[in-house]
Design a protein around this motif. Structure first.
Motif, PDB file in Angstrom:
ATOM      1  N   LEU A 107      17.608  77.315  62.274  1.00 40.23           N
ATOM      2  CA  LEU A 107      17.260  77.879  60.965  1.00 40.23           C
ATOM      3  C   LEU A 107      16.990  79.373  61.043  1.00 40.23           C
ATOM      4  O   LEU A 107      17.418  80.138  60.193  1.00 40.23           O
ATOM      5  CB  LEU A 107      16.029  77.146  60.407  1.00 40.23           C
ATOM      6  N   MET A 108      16.249  79.792  62.077  1.00 38.56           N
ATOM      7  CA  MET A 108      15.910  81.208  62.294  1.00 38.56           C
ATOM      8  C   MET A 108      15.310  81.835  61.042  1.00 38.56           C
ATOM      9  O   MET A 108      15.811  82.803  60.494  1.00 38.56           O
ATOM     10  CB  MET A 108      17.148  81.994  62.757  1.00 38.56           C
ATOM     11  N   GLY A 109      14.196  81.248  60.579  1.00 32.49           N
ATOM     12  CA  GLY A 109      13.563  81.720  59.355  1.00 32.49           C
ATOM     13  C   GLY A 109      12.441  82.705  59.563  1.00 32.49           C
ATOM     14  O   GLY A 109      11.765  83.070  58.606  1.00 32.49           O
ATOM     15  N   ASP A 110      12.207  83.130  60.806  1.00 32.97           N
ATOM     16  CA  ASP A 110      11.065  84.011  61.069  1.00 32.97           C
ATOM     17  C   ASP A 110      11.183  85.338  60.346  1.00 32.97           C
ATOM     18  O   ASP A 110      10.197  85.864  59.831  1.00 32.97           O
ATOM     19  CB  ASP A 110      10.930  84.253  62.578  1.00 32.97           C
ATOM     20  N   LYS A 111      12.381  85.899  60.305  1.00 36.61           N
ATOM     21  CA  LYS A 111      12.554  87.187  59.639  1.00 36.61           C
ATOM     22  C   LYS A 111      12.304  87.061  58.144  1.00 36.61           C
ATOM     23  O   LYS A 111      11.834  87.999  57.503  1.00 36.61           O
ATOM     24  CB  LYS A 111      13.972  87.717  59.907  1.00 36.61           C
ATOM     25  N   THR A 112      12.629  85.895  57.574  1.00 33.30           N
ATOM     26  CA  THR A 112      12.383  85.666  56.153  1.00 33.30           C
ATOM     27  C   THR A 112      10.889  85.643  55.872  1.00 33.30           C
ATOM     28  O   THR A 112      10.436  86.132  54.826  1.00 33.30           O
ATOM     29  CB  THR A 112      13.025  84.337  55.724  1.00 33.30           C
ATOM     30  N   ARG A 113      10.111  85.084  56.806  1.00 31.82           N
ATOM     31  CA  ARG A 113       8.664  85.024  56.602  1.00 31.82           C
ATOM     32  C   ARG A 113       8.024  86.404  56.714  1.00 31.82           C
ATOM     33  O   ARG A 113       7.047  86.690  56.032  1.00 31.82           O
ATOM     34  CB  ARG A 113       8.034  84.097  57.648  1.00 31.82           C
ATOM     35  N   MET A 114       8.561  87.262  57.570  1.00 29.62           N
ATOM     36  CA  MET A 114       7.967  88.587  57.788  1.00 29.62           C
ATOM     37  C   MET A 114       8.610  89.604  56.840  1.00 29.62           C
ATOM     38  O   MET A 114       9.275  90.545  57.258  1.00 29.62           O
ATOM     39  CB  MET A 114       8.162  89.008  59.244  1.00 29.62           C
ATOM     40  N   THR A 115       8.381  89.430  55.561  1.00 32.08           N
ATOM     41  CA  THR A 115       9.072  90.265  54.570  1.00 32.08           C
ATOM     42  C   THR A 115       8.670  91.727  54.660  1.00 32.08           C
ATOM     43  O   THR A 115       9.519  92.616  54.601  1.00 32.08           O
ATOM     44  CB  THR A 115       8.789  89.724  53.163  1.00 32.08           C
ATOM     45  N   GLU A 116       7.365  91.994  54.818  1.00 32.71           N
ATOM     46  CA  GLU A 116       6.898  93.383  54.861  1.00 32.71           C
ATOM     47  C   GLU A 116       7.317  94.054  56.166  1.00 32.71           C
ATOM     48  O   GLU A 116       7.794  95.187  56.165  1.00 32.71           O
ATOM     49  CB  GLU A 116       5.371  93.418  54.703  1.00 32.71           C
ATOM     50  N   LEU A 117       7.149  93.367  57.272  1.00 32.46           N
ATOM     51  CA  LEU A 117       7.469  93.967  58.568  1.00 32.46           C
ATOM     52  C   LEU A 117       8.961  94.196  58.714  1.00 32.46           C
ATOM     53  O   LEU A 117       9.392  95.171  59.344  1.00 32.46           O
ATOM     54  CB  LEU A 117       6.958  93.062  59.691  1.00 32.46           C
ATOM     55  N   SER A 118       9.780  93.322  58.151  1.00 32.38           N
ATOM     56  CA  SER A 118      11.229  93.478  58.270  1.00 32.38           C
ATOM     57  C   SER A 118      11.732  94.711  57.532  1.00 32.38           C
ATOM     58  O   SER A 118      12.817  95.216  57.839  1.00 32.38           O
ATOM     59  CB  SER A 118      11.935  92.223  57.747  1.00 32.38           C
ATOM     60  N   ARG A 119      10.970  95.205  56.569  1.00 39.00           N
ATOM     61  CA  ARG A 119      11.366  96.417  55.835  1.00 39.00           C
ATOM     62  C   ARG A 119      10.788  97.685  56.448  1.00 39.00           C
ATOM     63  O   ARG A 119      11.102  98.792  55.992  1.00 39.00           O
ATOM     64  CB  ARG A 119      10.933  96.311  54.369  1.00 39.00           C
ATOM     65  N   ASP A 120       9.953  97.528  57.453  1.00 40.20           N
ATOM     66  CA  ASP A 120       9.313  98.672  58.109  1.00 40.20           C
ATOM     67  C   ASP A 120      10.312  99.318  59.066  1.00 40.20           C
ATOM     68  O   ASP A 120      10.837  98.655  59.973  1.00 40.20           O
ATOM     69  CB  ASP A 120       8.070  98.214  58.856  1.00 40.20           C
ATOM     70  N   MET A 121      10.569 100.606  58.909  1.00 42.31           N
ATOM     71  CA  MET A 121      11.542 101.300  59.742  1.00 42.31           C
ATOM     72  C   MET A 121      11.050 101.491  61.183  1.00 42.31           C
ATOM     73  O   MET A 121      11.839 101.826  62.058  1.00 42.31           O
ATOM     74  CB  MET A 121      11.883 102.662  59.141  1.00 42.31           C
ATOM     75  N   GLN A 122       9.763 101.291  61.424  1.00 40.20           N
ATOM     76  CA  GLN A 122       9.231 101.391  62.778  1.00 40.20           C
ATOM     77  C   GLN A 122       9.192 100.035  63.486  1.00 40.20           C
ATOM     78  O   GLN A 122       8.630  99.929  64.577  1.00 40.20           O
ATOM     79  CB  GLN A 122       7.813 101.985  62.740  1.00 40.20           C
ATOM     80  N   ALA A 123       9.786  99.030  62.859  1.00 41.13           N
ATOM     81  CA  ALA A 123       9.787  97.682  63.432  1.00 41.13           C
ATOM     82  C   ALA A 123      11.211  97.157  63.501  1.00 41.13           C
ATOM     83  O   ALA A 123      12.089  97.565  62.733  1.00 41.13           O
ATOM     84  CB  ALA A 123       8.916  96.745  62.599  1.00 41.13           C
ATOM     85  N   PHE A 124      11.423  96.254  64.438  1.00 40.17           N
ATOM     86  CA  PHE A 124      12.726  95.615  64.612  1.00 40.17           C
ATOM     87  C   PHE A 124      12.484  94.138  64.872  1.00 40.17           C
ATOM     88  O   PHE A 124      11.713  93.769  65.765  1.00 40.17           O
ATOM     89  CB  PHE A 124      13.480  96.239  65.782  1.00 40.17           C
ATOM     90  N   ILE A 125      13.112  93.278  64.083  1.00 40.63           N
ATOM     91  CA  ILE A 125      12.942  91.828  64.224  1.00 40.63           C
ATOM     92  C   ILE A 125      14.296  91.225  64.539  1.00 40.63           C
ATOM     93  O   ILE A 125      15.271  91.447  63.821  1.00 40.63           O
ATOM     94  CB  ILE A 125      12.362  91.205  62.934  1.00 40.63           C
ATOM     95  N   ARG A 126      14.340  90.462  65.607  1.00 39.53           N
ATOM     96  CA  ARG A 126      15.594  89.845  66.018  1.00 39.53           C
ATOM     97  C   ARG A 126      15.370  88.348  66.243  1.00 39.53           C
ATOM     98  O   ARG A 126      14.800  87.934  67.252  1.00 39.53           O
ATOM     99  CB  ARG A 126      16.097  90.485  67.309  1.00 39.53           C
ATOM    100  N   PRO A 127      15.795  87.494  65.316  1.00 40.77           N
ATOM    101  CA  PRO A 127      15.740  86.056  65.562  1.00 40.77           C
ATOM    102  C   PRO A 127      16.940  85.613  66.386  1.00 40.77           C
ATOM    103  O   PRO A 127      18.055  86.109  66.207  1.00 40.77           O
ATOM    104  CB  PRO A 127      15.778  85.463  64.150  1.00 40.77           C
ATOM    105  N   SER A 128      16.722  84.702  67.326  1.00 40.93           N
ATOM    106  CA  SER A 128      17.794  84.220  68.181  1.00 40.93           C
ATOM    107  C   SER A 128      17.649  82.721  68.378  1.00 40.93           C
ATOM    108  O   SER A 128      16.526  82.214  68.513  1.00 40.93           O
ATOM    109  CB  SER A 128      17.765  84.913  69.557  1.00 40.93           C
ATOM    110  N   PRO A 129      18.763  81.985  68.439  1.00 34.46           N
ATOM    111  CA  PRO A 129      18.698  80.544  68.725  1.00 34.46           C
ATOM    112  C   PRO A 129      18.631  80.300  70.225  1.00 34.46           C
ATOM    113  O   PRO A 129      19.096  81.110  71.021  1.00 34.46           O
ATOM    114  CB  PRO A 129      20.020  80.024  68.142  1.00 34.46           C
ATOM    115  N   THR A 130      18.054  79.163  70.623  1.00 29.55           N
ATOM    116  CA  THR A 130      17.973  78.843  72.045  1.00 29.55           C
ATOM    117  C   THR A 130      19.313  78.375  72.586  1.00 29.55           C
ATOM    118  O   THR A 130      19.580  78.482  73.778  1.00 29.55           O
ATOM    119  CB  THR A 130      16.941  77.737  72.301  1.00 29.55           C
TER     120      THR A 130
END
Length: 406
Positions: free
Chosen positions: A178-201
């Motif tokens: 599903l890789m829904g973590d980025k969807t949950r982190m709505t504010e952090l995902s829009r932060d230009m000083q942050a990078f979110i990378r979901p990956s499947p096992t």
């Protein structure tokens, strides 16, 4: 003219040279001169290499017959990565995650360049790590994603660059994730000083991908000084993530069991810090009780470190209470580890452990693909399922077939 070492390698592996210059800037004369037998599709080959650009100070990898397009692509990724471009970082992680044989070779060339760049940064930083690696794990529903968003936003507000490597387990039936973590982190995902990378096992045991270590290196090369590795608690995942980070943090909800349950859970021994989440509203009293019980349980555990005593703290992602104090506790752990030398020792040991993990994984794959093994495998599997021979005897026969023809 200096000469680099001649090494026998197998398909998919490279020869260690002394320095990797910018690939697109070398002329045909000064770039390299190869004498080789075989090609990338043979099982064994060797190459001799000499170049006036080769020096004896920093290790690197070269790959044979790079096309102009591949050289430009690697230079573009490397230049964008060290400048902190998130798009280049995302593309680089995709490259190291690929299963394509040629792209896996190119990924190793890129990784060696990033490693050399990171070592240069560490030397400029007094031989200290340039990034703080933190592993976060816990059962589903512990509030990991909410906690990461609150912590990440606080850190970016303090001018840190934060990368989040969120690993979701893949389905054993469909292979999907599903890789829904980025969807949950709505504010952090829009932060230009942050990078979110979901990956499947993708079926990797332990809830982390086989390339998570490489992704950490790429994030550090891109200038992210806080790397958070999040994985769902599925038993082996806590042990796997603890072998690739500086600090392992276990998140538990207020209904995490009593003191006896805490003692029974061997994973507590791996934790450098235990965080009781959702400590707000009606859950404050249960959270305090769980904090006291796990603090008592930790006293009965064997100490993981000579210099650090694991702590149990409470936080609330909803109100933000306790998050700042938690970060100060993490910084105290880092300071203690650096001053005692334990942190650098842990990193060195982790690299060795991860190397052997990859060796085991690749050895198993080569074993399964070996012609002699493949010829016997189905027949022996059927005999084992019918109860004609024991699994141990079948394994011995397969290993004998593998070693006698290798």
């Amino acid at each position: 003219m200096s000469h680099c070492q001649m090494i026998m390698v197998s398909s998919g592996f490279f020869r260690l040279c002394q320095r990797l210059p910018s690939l697109s800037t070398l002329s045909n004369e000064s770039r390299l001169r190869w004498r080789y037998s075989g090609n990338l599709t043979t099982n064994g080959y060797f190459r001799a290499y000499s170049s006036s650009r080769c020096v004896s100070t920093a290790p690197c990898l070269h790959v044979v017959d790079l096309t102009e397009r591949e050289k430009r692509a690697l230079d573009r990724l490397y230049d964008g990565l060290v400048k902190g471009h998130r798009a280049a970082l995302a593309e680089s992680i995709t490259l190291v995650e690929t299963q394509h044989p040629r792209k896996k070779e190119l990924a190793q060339v890129l990784l060696q360049r990033v490693l050399a760049y990171r070592q240069k940064q560490e030397r400029a930083n007094g031989n200290q790590p340039v990034a703080f690696r933190i592993g976060l794990s816990g059962p589903p529903g512990a509030g990991k994603s909410s906690f990461i968003e609150v912590l990440g936003k606080m850190l970016t507000g303090q001018h840190h660059k934060v990368s989040v490597l969120a690993v979701d387990p893949s389905s054993c039936t469909t292979g999907g994730s599903l890789m829904g973590d980025k969807t949950r982190m709505t504010e952090l995902s829009r932060d230009m000083q942050a990078f979110i990378r979901p990956s499947p096992t993708l079926g990797t045991l332990g809830g982390v991908t086989r390339t998570t270590n490489e992704a950490i290196v790429l994030c550090e090369g891109a200038g992210y000084d806080v790397v958070l590795v999040e994985t769902v608690g599925v038993g082996q995942s806590e042990f796997a993530v603890a072998d690739m980070v500086d600090m392992f943090v276990l998140l538990i909800p207020p209904a995490g069991g009593d003191e006896l349950q805490g003692i029974k859970r061997g994973i507590i021994e791996m934790a450098d810090l235990v965080v009781v989440t959702k400590s707000d509203g009606d859950l404050v009293v249960p959270a305090r009780r769980i904090q006291a019980e796990y603090t008592s349980a930790l006293k009965l555990m064997r100490k993981k470190s000579r210099c650090w005593k694991p702590k149990v703290v409470r936080v609330s992602s909803q109100t933000g209470e306790g998050v700042a104090d938690l970060w100060n506790t993490m910084l105290a752990f880092k300071s203690v580890g650096l001053n005692s030398g334990e942190l650098l020792t842990r990193r060195r040991n982790q690299q060795k452990v991860w190397m052997w993990n990859l060796i085991q994984e690749n050895a198993l794959r080569h074993f399964q693909e070996h012609p002699s093994v493949a010829a016997l495998l189905l027949q022996l599997e059927e005999r084992v399922t019918r109860g004609e021979i024991s699994p141990g005897l079948a394994a011995d026969l397969l290993l004998k077939a593998f070693t006698s023809t290798s």
